[in-house]
Design an enzyme around this catalytic site. Sequence first.
Site, PDB file in Angstrom:
ATOM      1  CD  GLU A   1      -2.688  -1.146   2.427  1.00  0.00           C
ATOM      2  OE1 GLU A   1      -3.305  -0.339   3.344  1.00  0.00           O
ATOM      3  OE2 GLU A   1      -3.726  -2.730   2.474  1.00  0.00           O
TER       4      GLU A   1
ATOM      5  CG  ASN B   1      -0.226  -6.874  -1.945  1.00  0.00           C
ATOM      6  OD1 ASN B   1      -0.962  -6.991  -2.618  1.00  0.00           O
ATOM      7  ND2 ASN B   1      -0.575  -6.663  -0.748  1.00  0.00           N
TER       8      ASN B   1
ATOM      9  CG  HIS C   1      -9.665  -5.570   0.330  1.00  0.00           C
ATOM     10  ND1 HIS C   1      -9.845  -6.612   0.908  1.00  0.00           N
ATOM     11  CD2 HIS C   1      -8.433  -4.865   0.296  1.00  0.00           C
ATOM     12  CE1 HIS C   1      -8.817  -7.654   1.650  1.00  0.00           C
ATOM     13  NE2 HIS C   1      -7.628  -6.382   1.375  1.00  0.00           N
TER      14      HIS C   1
ATOM     15  CD  GLU D   1      -4.520  -7.612   1.364  1.00  0.00           C
ATOM     16  OE1 GLU D   1      -5.316  -7.200   1.334  1.00  0.00           O
ATOM     17  OE2 GLU D   1      -3.443  -7.546   0.850  1.00  0.00           O
TER      18      GLU D   1
ATOM     19  CG  ASP E   1     -12.208  -8.934   0.811  1.00  0.00           C
ATOM     20  OD1 ASP E   1     -12.269  -8.300   0.562  1.00  0.00           O
ATOM     21  OD2 ASP E   1     -11.913  -9.366   2.036  1.00  0.00           O
TER      22      ASP E   1
HETATM   23  O1  9MR Z   1      -7.576  -9.123   7.933  1.00  0.00           O
HETATM   24  C1  9MR Z   1      -6.250  -8.316   8.183  1.00  0.00           C
HETATM   25  C2  9MR Z   1      -7.226  -7.751   9.650  1.00  0.00           C
HETATM   26  O2  9MR Z   1      -7.456  -8.910  10.858  1.00  0.00           O
HETATM   27  C3  9MR Z   1      -6.215  -6.901  10.390  1.00  0.00           C
HETATM   28  O3  9MR Z   1      -6.892  -5.982  11.435  1.00  0.00           O
HETATM   29  C4  9MR Z   1      -6.260  -5.387   9.693  1.00  0.00           C
HETATM   30  C5  9MR Z   1      -5.673  -4.258  10.343  1.00  0.00           C
HETATM   31  O4  9MR Z   1      -5.669  -3.491   9.077  1.00  0.00           O
HETATM   32  O5  9MR Z   1      -5.881  -5.534   8.050  1.00  0.00           O
HETATM   33  C6  9MR Z   1      -6.323  -7.090   7.806  1.00  0.00           C
HETATM   34  O6  9MR Z   1      -5.473  -7.504   6.904  1.00  0.00           O
HETATM   35  C7  9MR Z   1      -4.990  -5.819   5.765  1.00  0.00           C
HETATM   36  C8  9MR Z   1      -4.517  -6.213   5.000  1.00  0.00           C
HETATM   37  O7  9MR Z   1      -2.765  -6.934   5.516  1.00  0.00           O
HETATM   38  C9  9MR Z   1      -3.682  -5.487   3.877  1.00  0.00           C
HETATM   39  N1  9MR Z   1      -4.782  -5.188   2.590  1.00  0.00           N
HETATM   40  C10 9MR Z   1      -5.431  -4.597   3.446  1.00  0.00           C
HETATM   41  C11 9MR Z   1      -6.263  -6.054   4.399  1.00  0.00           C
HETATM   42  C12 9MR Z   1      -7.997  -5.689   4.942  1.00  0.00           C
HETATM   43  O8  9MR Z   1      -7.816  -5.003   6.336  1.00  0.00           O
END
Ligand code: 9MR
Length: 446
Positions: A155, A196, A232, A260, A262
Site C-alpha cells: 500500500e 501490493n 477488496h 486479498e 473478498d
Molecule cells: O485481515 C487483516 C485484519 O485482521 C486486520 O485487523 C487489518 C488491520 O488493518 O488488516 C487486515 O488485512 C489487511 C491487509 O493486511 C492489507 N490490506 C488490507 C487488509 C484488510 O484491512
Amino acid sequence: MLRRLIAGAAVLAAALTTLATTPAAAADAPLRELAEARGRYLGTAVTAGKLTGGYADLAAAQFNSITPGNEMKWGSVEPTRGTYDWTGADRVVAFAEAHGQRVRGHTLVWHSQLPSWVSGGTWTADRLRTLMTDHITAQAGRYKGRIDHWDVVNEPLNEDGTLRQSVFGATLGESYIADAFRAARAADPAAKLYLNDYSTDGVGAKSDGMYALVKRLLAQGVPVDGVGFQAHLVLGQVPASLETNLRRFAELGVDVAITELDIRMTLPATDAKLAQQKADYASVLRACLAVTRCAGVTVWGFTDSDSWIPDFFPGQGAATPYDESLAPKPARAGIAETLAPVTPPSPGVCSVTYAVTSQWTGGFTAQVTLRNTGTAALNGWTVRWSQPAGQRVTQAWNAAVTQTGAEVTAANLSYNATVPPGGSVSFGFNGAWSGTNPPPAAFTCG
Ligand code: 9MR
C-alpha cells in the site's frame, strides 16, 4: 530449488485444455486441484490461532497457497526493537509446509500495523532506512527459501496515485521502495518480490500511479518480480477493466496476482446477492486465467467467520466463499466452475488437463493429468490426442507414449494402471516444437 521449479511452472503454464468434466462435477473437486490444473494457485489468508478442526481441514484441502492474515506484520513480529516473536508466523509456515502449500509472505514494509516504536519515533532518513532494512533482513532471512512470494512493500500509494506520506514515504521518499526490494532480494534470493496495493484493480488514477512506479523501479534495475492487486471488492462492482489492467502490468515484464480477494455485501445476505457474488467471484477468476502471467488468486479469509469486513464496514459482510459454519456458498461454486476444465463435457468417465510447464527455444515440457470422474476404478487407461502444430514427443515419464504422425497415445505403466473414482494420475513428456506450440484441441481418455 523444488519450490522455484514449482513457482516457475505456475507462471509458465501456458496452455491447457481438457475434456469430459462438467462444471457440476468440477464443483466437487478440491479447488486447489482445479487451480493447479489451470497453472494457477488458489490461496487464502488464515488466522494462525484458528488452524485446528474443520477450519484447518478446509484450508488444507481447498487451497494450495497460504497467507498469514496478520502474523507476519511488523507489529506482530517485532513489537519492540530487535525483539522478535515468530510464534504465529512459524505456525502458519509450518502448517503450509505440512500440507504442500506455498506461502505468500505478508508483509515486510507497510504503514499500518507498525509497532509504535517505529510509527511514533522521530527518525533521520539514514536511521529509518537502517531500521527498515534490518527488519527485512531479519524476517526474509528467517524464512529464506520457504516463501513463494513476499509482499515487500504494501500500500505505498495514495488514492490519486502519488506516494503515500507514511513514515517511510515522508522520511525517505520513493527511494525506500527500491531499498526494501534490494534488501529482500539479498535476504531471500528465491522469493518472488511483490508490490501490493488496494483500489488498483481497475484502470484509474491509482493504478496509473502504480503502473508508472513499477516502470520507474524496473528502469532502475530494482528487483520487482510481481504486482499484487488486493481486490477488496463490492458486490456487483468488479471493475470492468480488471483483465486489461492485469495485462498491462504483465506486459511490463512482471507477474501479477490477486492477493486479498473478498466481495462484500450489505447484510443480510439474500439468494439474489449470493448469486451476484458467485458471478463476481467467477469474473475475477476469469480475469486471472485470461492473463498468462497471473500467478494466482488469494481470498482474504475463506470463511465469513474469519473476515475483516464486518469490523471495518459495519452492516456489511458475507464477503468470502464459505459461510460462518464453513459451508460452501454459491461463490465457492463460482470459483470451482471457472477453474473447471474448459472443453465441453462428453459423457465419459475421465477428464484430462494439459499444461505446458516450461518452454524454451525448440523444446517444452508438458504435464498431463487424467482424473477418474466415474464411479468405478479405472484398471488400465489410455489418453490420446493430436499434436496441432507438428510437435514431437521426445521423452516421456509415468506413461508409455507413442506417436504416429500427429497422433499421440499415452498408456499406463504397471505401477499406475489403477485410478480410483475421484483419483487422478499424472504423466509428463518433453517435446520438440517450432513456430508455435499450441495445446491439443481435445483429448480422449478411458
Ligand atoms: O485481515 C487483516 C485484519 O485482521 C486486520 O485487523 C487489518 C488491520 O488493518 O488488516 C487486515 O488485512 C489487511 C491487509 O493486511 C492489507 N490490506 C488490507 C487488509 C484488510 O484491512
